[in-house]
Design a protein around this motif. Structure first.
Motif, short mmCIF file in Angstrom:
data_model
loop_
_atom_site.label_atom_id
_atom_site.label_comp_id
_atom_site.label_asym_id
_atom_site.label_seq_id
_atom_site.Cartn_x
_atom_site.Cartn_y
_atom_site.Cartn_z
N ILE A 135 0.81 -1.21 0.00
CA ILE A 135 0.00 0.00 0.00
C ILE A 135 0.85 1.27 0.00
CG2 ILE A 135 -0.36 0.37 2.47
CD1 ILE A 135 -3.34 0.67 1.80
N GLU A 136 2.11 1.16 0.39
CA GLU A 136 2.99 2.32 0.36
C GLU A 136 3.57 2.55 -1.05
OE1 GLU A 136 5.86 1.86 3.51
OE2 GLU A 136 4.33 2.15 5.04
N ASN A 137 3.43 1.58 -1.94
CA ASN A 137 3.85 1.75 -3.33
C ASN A 137 2.85 2.69 -3.99
OD1 ASN A 137 3.55 1.21 -6.23
ND2 ASN A 137 5.13 -0.33 -5.90
N PRO A 138 3.31 3.82 -4.56
CA PRO A 138 2.38 4.82 -5.11
C PRO A 138 1.40 4.26 -6.15
CG PRO A 138 4.60 5.72 -5.01
CD PRO A 138 4.70 4.26 -4.66
N VAL A 139 1.85 3.37 -7.02
CA VAL A 139 0.97 2.81 -8.05
C VAL A 139 -0.09 1.92 -7.41
CG1 VAL A 139 0.87 1.29 -10.07
CG2 VAL A 139 2.74 2.94 -9.84
N LEU A 140 0.33 1.06 -6.49
CA LEU A 140 -0.62 0.17 -5.83
C LEU A 140 -1.57 0.95 -4.92
CD1 LEU A 140 1.73 -2.83 -4.99
CD2 LEU A 140 0.08 -2.63 -6.85
N LEU A 141 -1.07 2.01 -4.28
CA LEU A 141 -1.94 2.85 -3.46
C LEU A 141 -3.01 3.52 -4.31
CD1 LEU A 141 -2.72 4.16 -0.78
CD2 LEU A 141 -0.99 5.92 -1.23
N LYS A 142 -2.62 4.01 -5.49
CA LYS A 142 -3.58 4.63 -6.39
C LYS A 142 -4.66 3.62 -6.79
CE LYS A 142 -4.02 7.09 -10.74
NZ LYS A 142 -3.38 7.53 -11.96
N ASN A 143 -4.25 2.40 -7.14
CA ASN A 143 -5.22 1.36 -7.49
C ASN A 143 -6.12 1.03 -6.30
OD1 ASN A 143 -4.19 1.17 -10.06
ND2 ASN A 143 -2.87 -0.58 -9.57
N PHE A 144 -5.54 0.95 -5.13
CA PHE A 144 -6.28 0.66 -3.91
C PHE A 144 -7.34 1.73 -3.67
CE2 PHE A 144 -6.59 1.20 0.76
CZ PHE A 144 -7.09 -0.04 1.10
N LEU A 145 -6.95 2.99 -3.79
CA LEU A 145 -7.86 4.10 -3.52
C LEU A 145 -8.88 4.31 -4.63
CD1 LEU A 145 -5.39 6.68 -1.95
CD2 LEU A 145 -7.08 5.23 -0.78
N SER A 146 -8.63 3.77 -5.82
CA SER A 146 -9.60 3.92 -6.91
C SER A 146 -10.70 2.86 -6.83
CB SER A 146 -8.90 3.86 -8.26
OG SER A 146 -8.37 2.56 -8.49
N ALA A 147 -10.51 1.86 -5.97
CA ALA A 147 -11.55 0.86 -5.77
C ALA A 147 -12.74 1.51 -5.07
CB ALA A 147 -11.01 -0.30 -4.95
N ASN A 148 -13.88 0.90 -5.18
CA ASN A 148 -15.08 1.44 -4.56
C ASN A 148 -15.11 1.04 -3.07
OD1 ASN A 148 -17.55 2.65 -4.22
ND2 ASN A 148 -18.70 0.92 -5.05
N LEU A 149 -14.33 1.73 -2.28
CA LEU A 149 -14.21 1.40 -0.86
C LEU A 149 -15.12 2.28 -0.02
CD1 LEU A 149 -10.30 1.36 -0.56
CD2 LEU A 149 -11.82 -0.61 -0.83
N SER A 150 -15.80 1.66 0.93
CA SER A 150 -16.57 2.46 1.88
C SER A 150 -15.84 2.57 3.21
CB SER A 150 -17.96 1.86 2.09
OG SER A 150 -17.86 0.53 2.52
N GLY A 151 -14.86 1.70 3.42
CA GLY A 151 -14.10 1.75 4.66
C GLY A 151 -12.84 0.92 4.58
N VAL A 152 -11.91 1.25 5.47
CA VAL A 152 -10.63 0.55 5.55
C VAL A 152 -10.37 0.24 7.02
CG1 VAL A 152 -8.14 0.76 5.21
CG2 VAL A 152 -9.70 1.72 3.52
#
Length: 109
Positions: free
Chosen positions: A38-55
């Motif tokens: 999650i600290e990898n900028p590309v993977l973080l961007k993909n993670f945050l572009s998902a339809n997340l309601s909570g973490v």
């Protein structure tokens, strides 16, 4: 979660309990991103572009990652996380140690 946390019975039992609760209550649950992924900028961007309601965060997470999640308006809660910027579920380690010591004393160890 770090690789060590996935092997740690404390953190893995929490993750399994969360997953079971979500399944029983028909809540979609994506399991586990490591702190290094999650600290990898590309993977973080993909993670945050998902339809997340909570973490749910367990253990350490970089403050910059927490800031990114909060900036996206995604709800976040920590379980023994290192961040004071988010709500956390923690236990009193000192008190737990006292209970453990008292138990051993009561058993004459």
């Amino acid at each position: 979660m770090t690789v060590e946390h996935t092997k740690d019975s404390y953190f893995s039992s929490i993750a399994n309990s969360i997953q079971n609760f979500c399944q029983q209550n028909n809540v979609d649950f994506e399991l586990l991103q490591s702190q290094f992924d999650i600290e990898n900028p590309v993977l973080l961007k993909n993670f945050l572009s998902a339809n997340l309601s909570g973490v749910i965060v367990m253990g350490y997470i970089a403050p910059s990652v927490i800031d990114c999640i909060l900036e996206k308006g995604i709800s976040i809660v920590g379980i023994d996380s290192s961040s004071d910027k988010i709500d956390n579920v923690r236990y009193n380690r000192y008190q737990a140690g006292c209970y453990a010591m008292q138990y051993l004393l009561d058993k004459y160890h």
